[in-house]
Scaffold this active site. Structure first.
Site, PDB file in Angstrom:
ATOM      1  CB  SER A   6      40.220  34.758  45.670  1.00 12.73           C
ATOM      2  OG  SER A   6      38.879  34.575  46.082  1.00 12.73           O
ATOM      3  CG  HIS A  54      43.430  34.052  47.632  1.00  6.86           C
ATOM      4  ND1 HIS A  54      43.674  32.849  47.015  1.00  6.86           N
ATOM      5  CD2 HIS A  54      42.182  33.949  48.153  1.00  6.86           C
ATOM      6  CE1 HIS A  54      42.616  32.063  47.135  1.00  6.86           C
ATOM      7  NE2 HIS A  54      41.698  32.710  47.820  1.00  6.86           N
ATOM      8  CE  LYS A  91      42.555  30.675  50.023  1.00 11.90           C
ATOM      9  NZ  LYS A  91      41.735  30.302  51.181  1.00 11.90           N
TER      10      LYS A  91
END
Length: 396
Positions: free
Chosen positions: A186, A214, A243
């Site tokens: 990330s 991610h 996220k």
């Protein structure tokens, strides 16, 4: 004996050293919902640094699901799962995650940091081995430290080094071997080479664990993550609801039934932490329903990423190569990264400088992240701000 005043003085000296080195992290107060635009100190700011990839953090369907869950299931669980902290909603979300990822079952945690922290110790013993990518997230590193398996490390996405470590683990007589990698690294936006990782794992009889925080929701067909993007299967997936899947909190591990069943018995962050609140769980279910049908948002997200990357490169900024919506602007010096972030703030763009210990010394950066809800006008405004700020601080 050290007295308290000496201890606190030592801490003050440490903090002043962090400040002098330009490494002090500061938080700004947001007075609005998370989104492509946020309110900070009464100003409307364009937000380029959240993990809100699909723009779902303030989605009305998720808010409605959360409110409805509180009406029917209350505010909080006030208990751990195995005592009196499991509701029907928890098992519904776990089954939903498992179906979405093509796994037999899943298990929820307070965060993916806890999921990674609780994964390795119950599954691997002193006679086993775990092989970790050098750029893995801190939570994987900490989780591996907690287990008694022998530890090996390979250079980031270096398949020759991975094979060498697999050979070494086999030569050392490891009973079981697990390869652990982020699906997306990330800080850099790099994708793991999962085709070759899984091929090597098969060759040497190893398991593969992937942290897909991610990627879940927007990488691969229907947003099923980096294994789906690479066209491979892995044994264990960890991920987050915090996220792309609504941006609240909560982590999970998905995998074979026996793995999940043992984790329910022995994963310490699961056994000794409160169950996720009903509102978060219900919104997570709603988020997965949205994500499976969100091809339009995924298309917009990657269109934005391509446009943004091209604009920054044309402006003269140094970027890391990649295809992911994480697009770091490399500045090198921590103080320069902070100055750039401050100048961008003055121009109406909310970003954060990343520097040691989050990234290695000398690799400070502004990590920009795309959002499907950003418009072309938003991106053009931000590019103008980056060009102006870059010239003002001497970054370009």
């Amino acid at each position: 004996m050290t007295d308290k005043s000496t201890f606190l003085s030592h801490l003050g000296d440490t903090l002043r050293g962090i400040e002098a080195d330009g490494l002090m992290k500061r938080e700004r107060l947001i007075t609005s919902a998370q989104g492509a635009h946020v309110k900070v100190a009464g100003r409307d700011m364009l937000n380029l640094c959240a993990n809100n990839y699909l723009g779902l953090a303030d989605h009305l369907a998720l808010i409605a699901a959360a409110k409805g869950a509180m009406d029917g299931h209350g505010y909080g669980m006030a208990s751990v799962r195995f005592i009196c902290g499991t509701q029907d909603l928890h098992r519904e979300l776990e089954a939903r995650i498992a179906r979405f990822l093509g796994k037999e079952d899943s298990i929820l945690f307070a965060a993916c940091f806890d999921a990674n922290g609780g994964l390795f110790e119950p599954l691997l013993g002193p006679e086993d081995a775990v092989i970790s990518d050098a750029l893995n997230h801190a939570s994987i590193i900490d989780g591996i430290r907690l287990c008694k398996a022998k530890r090996y490390r390979y250079a980031n996405s270096d398949m020759a080094d991975l094979e060498a470590q697999l050979k070494a683990a086999r030569a050392d007589g490891a009973r079981f071997i697990m390869v652990a990698t982020d699906g997306v690294f990330s800080m850099d936006g790099y994708l793991a080479n999962l085709k070759d990782v899984t091929a090597l794992a098969t060759k040497y009889g190893a398991l593969v664990m992937v942290d897909d925080c991610h990627a879940t929701g927007f990488m691969g067909p229907q947003g099923r993550g980096t294994p789906a993007h690479a066209g491979v299967d892995v044994d264990i997936l960890t991920g987050t609801l915090g996220k792309a899947l609504g941006g609240a909190l909560g982590g999970y591990i998905a995998g074979p039934q026996a793995v999940i069943d043992l984790l329910r018995q022995r994963a310490r962050p699961y056994l000794f932490s409160n169950a996720l609140p009903p509102a978060v769980v219900a919104a997570g279910i709603a988020a997965l329903d949205l994500v499976e049908a969100a091809d339009d948002l995924r298309t917009q997200l990657f269109d934005n990423a391509r446009y943004w990357r091209a604009g920054l490169a044309d402006a003269g900024f140094r970027l890391l190569p990649g295809e992911h919506p994480i697009i770091p602007v490399m500045l090198g010096d921590a103080k320069l990264a902070q100055a750039m972030a401050a100048e961008l703030y003055n121009r109406g763009v909310y970003v954060s400088g990343f520097f040691f210990p989050v990234v290695p010394k000398g690799q400070a950066r502004i990590r920009t992240q795309m959002n499907a809800r950003l418009t072309r006008n938003d991106l053009d405004f931000a590019l103008d701000a980056f060009r102006g700020a870059g010239k003002a601080v001497g970054a370009i």
